[in-house]
Design a protein around this motif. Sequence first.
Motif, PDB file in Angstrom:
ATOM      1  N   PHE A 153      29.091  34.385   6.315  1.00  0.00           N
ATOM      2  CA  PHE A 153      28.567  33.595   7.428  1.00  0.00           C
ATOM      3  C   PHE A 153      27.076  33.294   7.271  1.00  0.00           C
ATOM      4  O   PHE A 153      26.453  32.759   8.181  1.00  0.00           O
ATOM      5  N   ILE A 154      26.518  33.639   6.114  1.00  0.00           N
ATOM      6  CA  ILE A 154      25.111  33.342   5.834  1.00  0.00           C
ATOM      7  C   ILE A 154      25.051  32.093   4.961  1.00  0.00           C
ATOM      8  O   ILE A 154      25.562  32.109   3.835  1.00  0.00           O
ATOM      9  N   PRO A 155      24.469  31.005   5.460  1.00  0.00           N
ATOM     10  CA  PRO A 155      24.439  29.755   4.687  1.00  0.00           C
ATOM     11  C   PRO A 155      23.845  29.945   3.293  1.00  0.00           C
ATOM     12  O   PRO A 155      22.949  30.758   3.083  1.00  0.00           O
ATOM     13  N   ILE A 156      24.355  29.187   2.367  1.00  0.00           N
ATOM     14  CA  ILE A 156      23.950  29.154   0.956  1.00  0.00           C
ATOM     15  C   ILE A 156      24.408  30.425   0.226  1.00  0.00           C
ATOM     16  O   ILE A 156      25.125  30.352  -0.779  1.00  0.00           O
ATOM     17  N   ASN A 204      26.577  32.450   1.212  1.00  0.00           N
ATOM     18  CA  ASN A 204      28.030  32.584   1.327  1.00  0.00           C
ATOM     19  C   ASN A 204      28.770  31.869   0.195  1.00  0.00           C
ATOM     20  O   ASN A 204      29.805  32.346  -0.278  1.00  0.00           O
ATOM     21  N   ILE A 205      28.241  30.746  -0.254  1.00  0.00           N
ATOM     22  CA  ILE A 205      28.909  30.002  -1.328  1.00  0.00           C
ATOM     23  C   ILE A 205      28.935  30.823  -2.608  1.00  0.00           C
ATOM     24  O   ILE A 205      29.984  30.981  -3.254  1.00  0.00           O
ATOM     25  N   PHE A 206      27.783  31.377  -2.969  1.00  0.00           N
ATOM     26  CA  PHE A 206      27.692  32.145  -4.208  1.00  0.00           C
ATOM     27  C   PHE A 206      28.522  33.428  -4.137  1.00  0.00           C
ATOM     28  O   PHE A 206      29.202  33.796  -5.104  1.00  0.00           O
ATOM     29  N   VAL A 207      28.472  34.094  -2.983  1.00  0.00           N
ATOM     30  CA  VAL A 207      29.220  35.341  -2.838  1.00  0.00           C
ATOM     31  C   VAL A 207      30.723  35.069  -2.861  1.00  0.00           C
ATOM     32  O   VAL A 207      31.483  35.737  -3.575  1.00  0.00           O
ATOM     33  N   PHE A 208      31.151  34.073  -2.094  1.00  0.00           N
ATOM     34  CA  PHE A 208      32.581  33.788  -1.998  1.00  0.00           C
ATOM     35  C   PHE A 208      33.149  33.336  -3.341  1.00  0.00           C
ATOM     36  O   PHE A 208      34.176  33.850  -3.806  1.00  0.00           O
ATOM     37  N   VAL A 209      32.491  32.373  -3.970  1.00  0.00           N
ATOM     38  CA  VAL A 209      33.005  31.848  -5.241  1.00  0.00           C
ATOM     39  C   VAL A 209      32.873  32.887  -6.351  1.00  0.00           C
ATOM     40  O   VAL A 209      33.786  33.064  -7.163  1.00  0.00           O
TER      41      VAL A 209
END
Length: 234
Positions: free
Chosen positions: A135-138, A140-145
Amino acid sequence: MISPFLKAIGQVPDPDFRSVMGRALLYAIGTFALLLTFTWWLIVSTRFFGIGWLEWIVDFVGGATAIIVAFLLFPGAMVFVVSLMLEKIARAVERKHYPNLPEPRPQTMSEIILIGLRYTAIVVALNLLFLPLFFIPIINIFVFVGLNGYLLGREYFELVAVRRLEPEGVKYIWRQYRMRLWLAGMIITSLLTIPVVNWFMPVVAAAYMLHIFEGLAYREVSSSNNLEPPAPVE
């Protein structure tokens, strides 16, 4: 990485492949519905403040949160579904692209179910552990992917590889090609985040990983007990 994916996509029109994808679609919709229902129930059944109007706000926001959480957990949950359908997916791919392969290593249904459940539990548990970061912008993308790329890359690889190799051989090949397989996992993860497409993508992802696996130098491992790389020639 592109060629195996194009091969997997190119097989979608095949009747055998389409029949598996049709079943996968039904399972995917059911899986997402279960995740959504369970997540929403968990949120609304938990009392955070004990004040009526605050609880109503939490429940209202919780509906949107449940959708997001179910969406994030969906790729991991589908690993189990894919494990149950993998043999039919693999047979369809091998029949078209690798007709000369020998019969795969025999697996019992209990082994398949246990492998699928173990992989699913790991993916879902780690996603729940890292959920606050999603839920933290930017970030979150790196962590999720990155996280799911590693997990799904490994899980899809092992689901495919265990048909041809003993567990020791699977681990050895993973160590040799982990970066390539991690990248493949990130591609799978990215595609699984596209709405509607993600309902069909697990089948394509399994075929994609099978093509990648067949491009690896695993046959020497499968026919030899020596799992160490050959010594360099002086």
